[in-house]
Design a protein around this motif. Structure first.
Motif, short mmCIF file in Angstrom:
data_model
loop_
_atom_site.label_atom_id
_atom_site.label_comp_id
_atom_site.label_asym_id
_atom_site.label_seq_id
_atom_site.Cartn_x
_atom_site.Cartn_y
_atom_site.Cartn_z
N MET A 1 6.30 11.27 3.37
CA MET A 1 5.86 9.91 3.71
C MET A 1 6.98 9.16 4.43
O MET A 1 6.72 8.44 5.42
N GLU B 1 1.21 6.60 -6.97
CA GLU B 1 0.12 7.49 -7.36
C GLU B 1 0.49 8.96 -7.20
O GLU B 1 -0.28 9.84 -7.62
N HIS B 2 1.65 9.24 -6.58
CA HIS B 2 2.08 10.63 -6.38
C HIS B 2 3.51 10.81 -6.89
O HIS B 2 4.42 11.13 -6.11
N HIS C 1 2.17 1.72 -3.46
CA HIS C 1 1.13 2.18 -4.37
C HIS C 1 0.80 3.65 -4.15
O HIS C 1 0.52 4.39 -5.11
N GLN C 2 0.86 4.10 -2.90
CA GLN C 2 0.66 5.53 -2.65
C GLN C 2 1.76 6.37 -3.29
O GLN C 2 1.49 7.42 -3.89
N GLU D 1 0.83 -1.20 0.00
CA GLU D 1 0.00 0.00 0.00
C GLU D 1 0.87 1.26 0.00
O GLU D 1 0.56 2.25 -0.69
#
Length: 395
Positions: free
Chosen positions: A27, A13-14, A9-10, A6
């Motif tokens: 992050m 996506e950024h 994937h975050q 996860e």
């Protein structure tokens, strides 16, 4: 356990390009706040992060952290303009998982510092230099430094070892030639660089593969004059990308290239100016660090382990399995370096270390391809291979 798929994937996506990696930076910092590193440095070389778990052994009481042996690991965090199509989101996540593994058993590392670096701006070749210029790494006694890159076209999870150079040196080079414009009806009254450019392009083609050493000259762009049919051109630029497998060979190639341009330009009466664009050194591995990687592959039960020798002549068998486990690592010894470049090379100018590859799948889309996406299955075994290197260094 944290869901690292996860997290990856975050990040995917950024995507943020070199110099803009704020999402990844923040992050990483949030993740480290849930762990217990002794030091966390933020905004390193831009949007980089460094975390350090310091030695806890009694013998370190009289030593400053600058004298304690340190093992370092690096991941890159930037994306391409087309998104995370090189796998840096996966590399970042591998190092986050390694941070958790180290943090969960920090008492096992009594006599060493463990330093993790999340580096920005790898794609432009600027990030490593900026991190080094921060001076933070120089505060630690870094004795070994490791990094990896995922490799489409190789079996999933297979470790790819290069005994000498992992990735080539390369640089863009721009030559500007200045003559004199004149009316198109009297070209003999001016100095047109067109014939000089033609000769330079032809001469540069002769650099490819000369003297048995890999060297490559790729024509990128030629611009001469303006679309004005009444004017004979007086100015122009020619651009090449030069590559070589060693830093010494790259220096020779660039010197010879400059000599050709200077000689041709002088003969045609042209003035020359030049500039380098995105220069990368060759990622020249240190033998002892490659040997440490080999030991880990052998101790984890690599197939055909007799082929892993200091002679580096035999390849470990390529496995067609879909994944690797903690108890088994397949490995390949690759004698010829990769032709692309990596700015991890800058650290190897200052610290012993090695870069290696890990297979992303034989049929996986290539790096920088629009369909590329990082394979999640290699994150855990890659993090544990890093951990095994730390354990071996601590032994």
């Amino acid at each position: 356990m944290t869901d690292y798929k996860e997290i990856r994937h975050q990040l995917h996506e950024h995507p943020q390009t070199a110099g803009n990696e704020q999402f990844a930076h923040d992050m990483i910092v949030r993740h480290l706040q849930g762990l217990h590193p002794d030091k966390v440095y933020t905004h390193v070389g831009g949007w980089g992060v460094i975390a350090v778990w310091e030695a806890k052994g009694s013998h370190t009481d009289t030593l400053t952290h600058s004298r304690v042996p340190t093992i370092a690991f690096r991941a890159d965090t930037d994306a391409l303009p087309i998104g995370h199509r090189c796998g840096h989101d996966g590399h970042t996540t591998i190092l986050l998982r390694l941070a958790e593994l180290v943090d969960g058993n920090v008492s096992a590392y009594q006599h060493i510092n463990i330093l993790l670096l999340w580096q920005p701006a790898e794609e432009t070749g600027e990030g490593a230099r900026a991190v080094l210029e921060s001076g933070i790494l120089q505060q630690y006694n870094i004795q070994v430094f490791y990094a990896l890159h995922n490799l489409p076209g190789y079996p999933l999870g297979t470790v790819v070892l290069c005994p000498k150079t992992f990735a080539a040196a390369s640089t863009g080079v721009v030559y500007r030639l200045d003559g004199r414009e004149t009316h198109a009806s009297t070209p003999e009254m001016g100095i047109n660089p067109g014939l000089a450019f033609a000769e330079i392009v032809n001469r540069f083609n002769g650099f490819n593969g000369r003297d048995g050493e890999f060297r490559q000259s790729t024509l990128i762009c030629v611009r001469i004059g303006q679309p004005a049919f009444g004017t004979s051109a007086g100015h122009g630029e020619v651009m090449f990308t030069l590559r070589a497998f060693t830093n010494s060979e790259m220096e020779k190639l660039l010197s010879e290239a400059n000599q050709v341009v200077d000689e041709v330009s002088a003969r045609y009466g042209l003035k020359v100016s030049r500039s380098l664009v995105e220069p990368f050194r060759a990622t020249e591995n240190h033998e002892e660090c490659v040997n440490a990687l080999m030991r880990q592959c052998v101790s984890a039960g690599a197939t055909n382990t007799n082929a892993i020798t200091q002679s580096h002549t035999n390849a470990i068998t390529q496995s067609h399995t879909n994944a690797i486990t903690q108890s088994h690592i397949n490995a390949i010894i690759k004698e010829e370096p990769f032709r692309w470049s990596e700015d991890f090379a800058e650290y190897l100018q200052h610290f012993p270390g090695a870069m290696f590859g890990i297979g992303a799948g034989e049929e996986h889309p290539e790096l920088h391809h629009p369909d590329y996406d990082f394979p999640d299955d290699i994150m855990e075994p890659a993090a544990r291979l890093f951990l095994r290197l730390a354990q071996d260094f601590n032994a």
